[in-house]
Design a protein around this motif. Structure first.
Motif, PDB file in Angstrom:
ATOM      1  N   THR A 115       0.784  -0.992   0.112  1.00  0.00           N
ATOM      2  CA  THR A 115      -0.280   0.323  -0.034  1.00  0.00           C
ATOM      3  C   THR A 115       1.132   1.005   0.014  1.00  0.00           C
ATOM      4  O   THR A 115       0.616   2.262  -0.557  1.00  0.00           O
ATOM      5  CB  THR A 115      -0.655  -0.380   0.769  1.00  0.00           C
ATOM      6  N   THR A 116       2.039   1.277   1.063  1.00  0.00           N
ATOM      7  CA  THR A 116       3.200   2.635   0.344  1.00  0.00           C
ATOM      8  C   THR A 116       3.446   2.951  -0.807  1.00  0.00           C
ATOM      9  O   THR A 116       3.413   3.824  -1.152  1.00  0.00           O
ATOM     10  CB  THR A 116       4.688   1.965   1.674  1.00  0.00           C
ATOM     11  N   MET A 117       4.161   1.846  -0.774  1.00  0.00           N
ATOM     12  CA  MET A 117       4.716   1.938  -2.566  1.00  0.00           C
ATOM     13  C   MET A 117       3.249   2.428  -3.561  1.00  0.00           C
ATOM     14  O   MET A 117       4.037   2.985  -4.324  1.00  0.00           O
ATOM     15  CB  MET A 117       5.660   0.636  -3.400  1.00  0.00           C
ATOM     16  N   LEU A 118       2.445   1.495  -3.864  1.00  0.00           N
ATOM     17  CA  LEU A 118       1.577   2.342  -4.505  1.00  0.00           C
ATOM     18  C   LEU A 118       0.699   3.472  -4.090  1.00  0.00           C
ATOM     19  O   LEU A 118       0.335   4.227  -5.695  1.00  0.00           O
ATOM     20  CB  LEU A 118       0.437   0.743  -4.080  1.00  0.00           C
ATOM     21  N   THR A 119       0.623   3.484  -3.015  1.00  0.00           N
ATOM     22  CA  THR A 119       0.717   5.718  -2.898  1.00  0.00           C
ATOM     23  C   THR A 119       0.831   5.896  -3.417  1.00  0.00           C
ATOM     24  O   THR A 119       1.247   6.880  -4.101  1.00  0.00           O
ATOM     25  CB  THR A 119       0.015   5.251  -1.462  1.00  0.00           C
ATOM     26  N   TYR A 120       2.526   5.956  -2.978  1.00  0.00           N
ATOM     27  CA  TYR A 120       3.571   6.549  -3.035  1.00  0.00           C
ATOM     28  C   TYR A 120       3.764   6.835  -5.223  1.00  0.00           C
ATOM     29  O   TYR A 120       4.261   7.580  -5.190  1.00  0.00           O
ATOM     30  CB  TYR A 120       5.536   6.524  -2.822  1.00  0.00           C
ATOM     31  N   ILE A 171      -3.006  11.901   6.153  1.00  0.00           N
ATOM     32  CA  ILE A 171      -4.379  11.047   6.460  1.00  0.00           C
ATOM     33  C   ILE A 171      -3.236   9.977   6.839  1.00  0.00           C
ATOM     34  O   ILE A 171      -2.117   9.538   6.995  1.00  0.00           O
ATOM     35  CB  ILE A 171      -4.367  10.893   4.867  1.00  0.00           C
ATOM     36  N   ALA A 172      -4.640   8.685   7.434  1.00  0.00           N
ATOM     37  CA  ALA A 172      -3.573   7.716   8.555  1.00  0.00           C
ATOM     38  C   ALA A 172      -4.576   6.199   7.167  1.00  0.00           C
ATOM     39  O   ALA A 172      -5.306   6.739   6.952  1.00  0.00           O
ATOM     40  CB  ALA A 172      -3.770   7.176   9.726  1.00  0.00           C
ATOM     41  N   ILE A 173      -3.519   5.337   7.233  1.00  0.00           N
ATOM     42  CA  ILE A 173      -4.125   3.909   7.144  1.00  0.00           C
ATOM     43  C   ILE A 173      -3.647   2.581   7.504  1.00  0.00           C
ATOM     44  O   ILE A 173      -2.736   2.593   8.758  1.00  0.00           O
ATOM     45  CB  ILE A 173      -3.706   4.461   5.260  1.00  0.00           C
ATOM     46  N   ALA A 278      -5.590  -1.453  -3.232  1.00  0.00           N
ATOM     47  CA  ALA A 278      -5.439  -0.497  -4.443  1.00  0.00           C
ATOM     48  C   ALA A 278      -6.991   0.114  -4.039  1.00  0.00           C
ATOM     49  O   ALA A 278      -6.261   1.809  -3.636  1.00  0.00           O
ATOM     50  CB  ALA A 278      -6.282  -1.137  -5.788  1.00  0.00           C
ATOM     51  N   MET A 279      -7.879  -0.028  -3.170  1.00  0.00           N
ATOM     52  CA  MET A 279      -8.825   0.704  -2.935  1.00  0.00           C
ATOM     53  C   MET A 279      -8.183   1.954  -1.231  1.00  0.00           C
ATOM     54  O   MET A 279      -8.327   2.787  -1.545  1.00  0.00           O
ATOM     55  CB  MET A 279      -9.887  -0.093  -1.474  1.00  0.00           C
ATOM     56  N   ALA A 280      -7.019   1.209  -0.815  1.00  0.00           N
ATOM     57  CA  ALA A 280      -6.736   2.805   0.291  1.00  0.00           C
ATOM     58  C   ALA A 280      -5.706   3.546  -0.388  1.00  0.00           C
ATOM     59  O   ALA A 280      -5.685   4.995   0.118  1.00  0.00           O
ATOM     60  CB  ALA A 280      -5.950   2.093   1.215  1.00  0.00           C
ATOM     61  N   ALA A 281      -4.990   3.067  -1.705  1.00  0.00           N
ATOM     62  CA  ALA A 281      -4.175   3.628  -2.348  1.00  0.00           C
ATOM     63  C   ALA A 281      -5.077   4.983  -3.208  1.00  0.00           C
ATOM     64  O   ALA A 281      -4.740   6.275  -3.443  1.00  0.00           O
ATOM     65  CB  ALA A 281      -2.987   2.839  -2.640  1.00  0.00           C
TER      66      ALA A 281
END
Length: 443
Positions: A115-120, A171-173, A278-281
């Protein structure tokens, strides 16, 4: 002000650099050996250090102590600091006040790296000036010292969150919560859950908490406790007026009255758990007002994370998959769940209090053989000995891979998904994954 840094690794050295730049009297102390490359940095910056010992007289005179996440609270030196009332904080807590950048903090038992890498990837592809730190890559504190980013995506472990006092992400996940690291939480699951939720404790009404609404531990905590942050749920089974969900093979995200849709089959990452990531990012990207076309393109071209369900090679029509990053049962559950061919499963390592019963149905359905790769495999053998036809013990990665090749047939998969930490036979999960890939390439 005297800053003492415990641990001379990436986060420790980064904190020392930032502390020195901000005028602190800095001292780094590591009970183990500091790597040569880090020693050089400390010497060049004129920062005092010691390794293979903790000299109490040089540590207990601190005004503030930054403790590396790998050092447990139960370490004697940490206990002495706490007894004296000296604040012991994490790198994130120390560095955050020195930057005006927005931070996006991501935690969870599994899926946080992806999730971190995808968000980035989403934010960077959109042209935002964004840094990546926390549990990944270059130290957050050192990047703050260089001051070149407007926002940061931070992967945060429970250990890093234990050391925060005032830090809050905009923003926190929380990707999910399942029992992990219980050895550091007095074997109490609720302590570990509370630790994860520290990510939202300082958030205000202007901040956001994105969370998995299908996750039992998360839902229970939110029923019993309050956060001031605006809640944005995501789910595979429920739909929301505000949040992200799957409906008719389409991912939908509705945030601030804006709707985003994308067919799930266009998303590059495979598996149900990756739809959640993917939904989180995507929720973050929507909050950061990134264009829909950019989000779609980024989700369809993201390559995934090394050592996480990474397809290595197909040999004689057998697919070899490296999931070395699966260091707990929950991560391995996702891996086995995503397998759709008969599987030879390589498992084992340092058990962190695993309950293998959760995997029983999946093992019965998908696993034809188990190769135990650990110093002590008793629990695995007790759990699955009567469930699979073939159970083998090995103690090197090359033996494991050769045995897997011997057992597997055309159309099978060989999956390294250890469900355990790696420290009995390897340096870390990356070393374990690399050895697996090397052994596969050498077949």
């Amino acid at each position: 002000m005297r800053l003492v840094v415990l641990g001379g690794g990436e986060s420790g050295v980064g904190t020392a650099i930032l502390g020195k730049e901000k005028g602190y009297d800095v001292f780094v102390s590591d009970f183990g050996k500091i790597k040569e490359s880090y020693k050089e940095v400390l010497i060049n910056k004129g920062i005092e250090w010691e390794d293979e010992k903790h000299t109490e007289s040089l540590i207990l005179n601190a005004d503030v102590v930054m403790k590396s996440p790998g050092i447990p609270e139960k370490a004697p030196i940490v206990k002495k600091l706490v007894e004296r009332g000296i604040p012991v904080i994490s790198e994130i807590e120390f560095a955050a006040p020195f930057t005006k950048a927005i931070t996006i903090g991501i935690t969870g038992s599994n899926g946080k790296t992806t999730t971190t890498m995808l968000t980035y990837h989403l934010l960077q592809s959109a042209g935002l000036n964004v840094g990546l730190a926390g549990n990944i890559g270059k130290s957050f504190a050192e990047q703050v010292a260089e001051d070149k980013y407007d926002s940061y995506v931070l992967e945060l472990s429970s250990f890093q969150l234990d050391g925060i006092i005032n830090y809050k992400p905009h923003i926190a996940i929380i990707t999910n919560i399942s029992p992990d690291h219980l050895d550091r939480y007095d074997y109490k699951y609720e302590n570990y859950i509370d630790s994860k939720f520290r990510i939202t404790m300082n958030q205000t009404e202007e901040d956001y908490l994105i969370y998995d609404a299908d996750d039992e531990a998360i839902s229970e905590w939110l029923q019993k406790n309050k956060t001031r942050a605006k809640l944005i749920p995501f789910s595979l089974t429920k739909t929301f007026e505000e949040g992200a969900f799957i409906k008719n093979n389409t991912m939908e995200a509705i945030i601030n009255q804006e709707e985003f849709k994308m067919e799930t089959e266009s998303i590059a990452l495979e598996g149900k758990h990756n739809l959640k990531n993917a939904m989180a990012a995507t929720s973050v990207a929507k909050l950061m007002q990134i264009r829909k076309a950019t989000i779609r393109e980024s989700l369809s071209n993201f390559q995934g994370v090394e050592h996480r369900l990474e397809k290595v090679l197909k040999i004689q029509n057998v697919q070899y998959i490296n999931d070395s990053k699966a260091t707990n049962v929950n991560a391995t559950f996702f891996a086995l769940d995503s397998m759709n061919t008969p599987t030879v499963w390589i498992v084992g390592g340092v058990d962190k209090g695993n309950d293998y019963n959760e995997l029983m149905a999946l093992v019965r359905e998908k696993v034809k053989a188990i190769i135990c790769l650990g110093v002590d495999n008793r629990k695995i053998i007790d759990a699955f000995g009567n469930v699979v036809d073939i159970m083998v013990e090995v103690n090197t990665m090359s033996d494991a891979v050769r045995m897997a090749q011997h057992i597997s047939e055309k159309g099978d998969a060989v999956l390294l998904s250890p469900a355990c930490a790696s420290f009995d036979l390897f340096e870390n999960y990356e070393d374990r994954g690399r050895q697996f890939k090397d052994a596969v390439h050498n077949l």
